[in-house]
Motif scaffolding. Structure first.
Motif, short mmCIF file in Angstrom:
data_model
loop_
_atom_site.label_atom_id
_atom_site.label_comp_id
_atom_site.label_asym_id
_atom_site.label_seq_id
_atom_site.Cartn_x
_atom_site.Cartn_y
_atom_site.Cartn_z
N GLU A 177 0.88 3.97 -2.84
CA GLU A 177 0.54 5.36 -2.52
C GLU A 177 1.53 6.32 -3.19
N TYR A 178 2.81 5.92 -3.20
CA TYR A 178 3.84 6.73 -3.84
C TYR A 178 3.56 6.86 -5.34
N SER A 187 -5.58 5.14 -10.81
CA SER A 187 -5.13 4.62 -9.51
C SER A 187 -6.23 3.79 -8.86
N GLU A 201 0.68 6.52 -6.74
CA GLU A 201 -0.56 7.31 -6.83
C GLU A 201 -0.23 8.81 -6.79
N GLU A 202 0.68 9.18 -5.89
CA GLU A 202 1.08 10.59 -5.78
C GLU A 202 1.80 11.06 -7.04
N SER A 231 -8.60 5.41 -1.58
CA SER A 231 -7.29 5.70 -2.16
C SER A 231 -6.25 4.81 -1.47
N PHE A 232 -5.07 4.72 -2.04
CA PHE A 232 -4.02 3.96 -1.38
C PHE A 232 -3.59 4.62 -0.08
N LYS A 233 -3.70 5.94 -0.03
CA LYS A 233 -3.39 6.64 1.22
C LYS A 233 -4.33 6.18 2.32
N LYS A 274 -3.56 2.60 3.34
CA LYS A 274 -2.36 2.57 4.18
C LYS A 274 -2.72 2.96 5.62
N ALA A 295 0.83 -1.21 0.00
CA ALA A 295 0.00 0.00 0.00
C ALA A 295 0.86 1.26 0.00
N GLU A 296 1.99 1.23 0.74
CA GLU A 296 2.86 2.41 0.78
C GLU A 296 3.55 2.64 -0.56
#
Length: 448
Positions: free
Chosen positions: A302-303, A365, A305-306, A432-434, A437, A298-299
């Motif tokens: 998330e990166y 995403s 995704e950003e 979202s992945f955020k 996480k 997930a982390e």
């Protein structure tokens, strides 16, 4: 201490910012723009022991003389074969080589013999045309010296005259192309084949073998892509990877141009997540470790995704496990742009792909989040394949009509609820992945 000093570690490649032509005892000699590999830290704060890529010499170098390698700009004009002009006639080839510069060359498709190529070389004011025969997966001009691809052939004849009238001295680039070799070298991402040691095969990818090996003494994994066209298409993947740096993404060390394309990456000693879970099983992998793996992925996502990057092939087989049991996302073969090319659509991993991507070719995403839900199911079923009793065609039809996987055996309800949230039919309703996480982080002891 600078940010770069904090991130410098053994195995990292850097570019030198200054010259040191008169090194003191134990110091490394270098010039501005040279590529070096960090070997170890020194007791003298701010200094490192490094190896020079060109000379092979080792010595001390201050952190202040180093900079990180710049990312390669994703550019459709980049080509590993700028000398390949495609389908042009012999007359057009002569026009392209009209300067008659000795050893100037290009390669074109053969019009008379479809499937073959023609090497056109300038020699003594004339242009000589050599038919390149395509026979049993090999290419050859004299039917004795054989090559697996055009890049190998051109590399050979730039060093050896062989059956040609002259060595190949200078490529004539096709208009609108840029040499990928020059761009990679200039930015410090082109590595030396002489310093690469190839080891045993550890995997089979869709486009070539994955090998274990060493680069300047550091364990590495090597993806070897020998097909000309495929290797060229992987330039986008490579350029994308030069932009990315995160603890939960597999790190690119660089590329080697020899026998096609070698993509050199950090070595993940425990293999991919599917095989790790299947081989270890429930006895050796407690559920707490499953949460750590899930959080790692997930982390990493998330990166991405950003960075507004879409993976498109997120699955447990594309998650690699380090010696320290950290999970890292790998294989960015499809993460090029938000619209998948038509010729790639038949490569979609149906069982991991979101309905809107299957039906309407819409990737985002949030379609990666759908795939992440399937990955969670793989993790908590200890490596089982999703939809185990359904054929691919049945999965496509049933999922598009609302069917969802049932919870794996002994899967905590909170995890299954996360999976189901990833499988919302409306992409906008998926987390979202955020957010994923954050929710997984709350399940780690001490993070309550």
């Amino acid at each position: 201490m600078s940010d770069l000093q904090r991130t410098l570690k053994p195995g990292m490649q850097c570019i030198t910012k200054t010259d040191n032509n008169n090194p003191k005892s134990e110091e490394l000699a270098y010039q501005k723009g040279d590529l070096v590999t960090i070997i170890s830290t020194c007791q003298n704060r701010g200094w490192f022991c490094a190896c020079h890529h060109s000379t092979g010499l080792e010595g001390l170098i201050p952190a202040s003389a180093l900079r990180e390698r710049p990312a390669i700009k994703v550019d459709s004009r980049l080509s590993l074969m700028p000398w390949f002009h495609g389908s042009i006639s012999g007359v057009q080839a002569v026009q392209q080589l009209q300067t008659r510069e000795e050893g100037l060359f290009l390669v074109r498709e053969s019009i008379r013999h479809p499937g073959d190529y023609v090497l056109c070389v300038s020699h003594h004011g004339d242009v000589v045309h050599y038919r390149i025969h395509h026979h049993e997966s090999n290419l050859s001009i004299d039917l004795e010296q054989k090559f697996s691809n055009l890049m190998d052939m051109i590399e050979f004849y730039t060093i050896n005259q062989g059956a040609l009238c002259t060595k190949l001295m200078k490529p004539k680039p096709k208009q609108g192309t840029k040499s990928a070799e020059e761009e990679l070298s200039k930015a410090g991402w082109l590595l030396s084949f002489q310093r690469l040691t190839l080891g045993k095969k550890i995997g089979q990818g869709e486009f070539g073998d994955v090998l274990e090996g060493e680069y300047m003494g550091q364990p590495v994994a090597i993806k070897n892509i020998r097909c000309d066209i495929t290797a060229n298409s992987f330039l986008t993947e490579t350029a994308t990877m030069t932009k990315l740096k995160h603890k939960n993404l597999v790190n690119l060390l660089g590329v080697v141009l020899h026998n096609g394309l070698y993509i050199v990456m950090e070595f993940m000693s425990k293999g991919n997540l599917v095989n790790y879970l299947r081989s270890k099983g429930r006895v050796l992998v407690p559920q707490q470790q499953l949460i750590f793996f899930s959080l790692d992925v997930a982390e990493g996502m998330e990166y991405l995704e950003e960075k507004r990057l879409v993976h498109r092939d997120l699955a447990a087989r594309n998650i690699l496990i380090s010696e320290q049991r950290m999970a890292k996302v790998s294989d960015f073969g499809l993460s090029q742009s938000k619209l998948l090319k038509k010729d790639q659509s038949n490569r979609l991993p149906i069982k991991w792909t979101a309905p809107e991507a299957l039906l309407h070719n819409k990737f985002s995403s949030r379609s990666d989040v759908w795939s992440y839900g399937i990955l969670l199911w793989e993790v908590y079923s200890y490596g089982r394949g999703p939809y185990p009793r359904l054929a691919v065609k049945e999965v496509y039809e049933k999922v598009c009509n609302g069917y969802r996987l049932e919870a794996p055996e002994n899967c905590p309800q909170i995890i299954y609820s996360l999976m189901r949230s990833c499988w919302e039919d409306d992409p906008g309703k998926r987390p979202s992945f955020k957010k994923l996480k954050e929710k997984l982080g709350k399940l780690i002891p001490g993070d309550q």
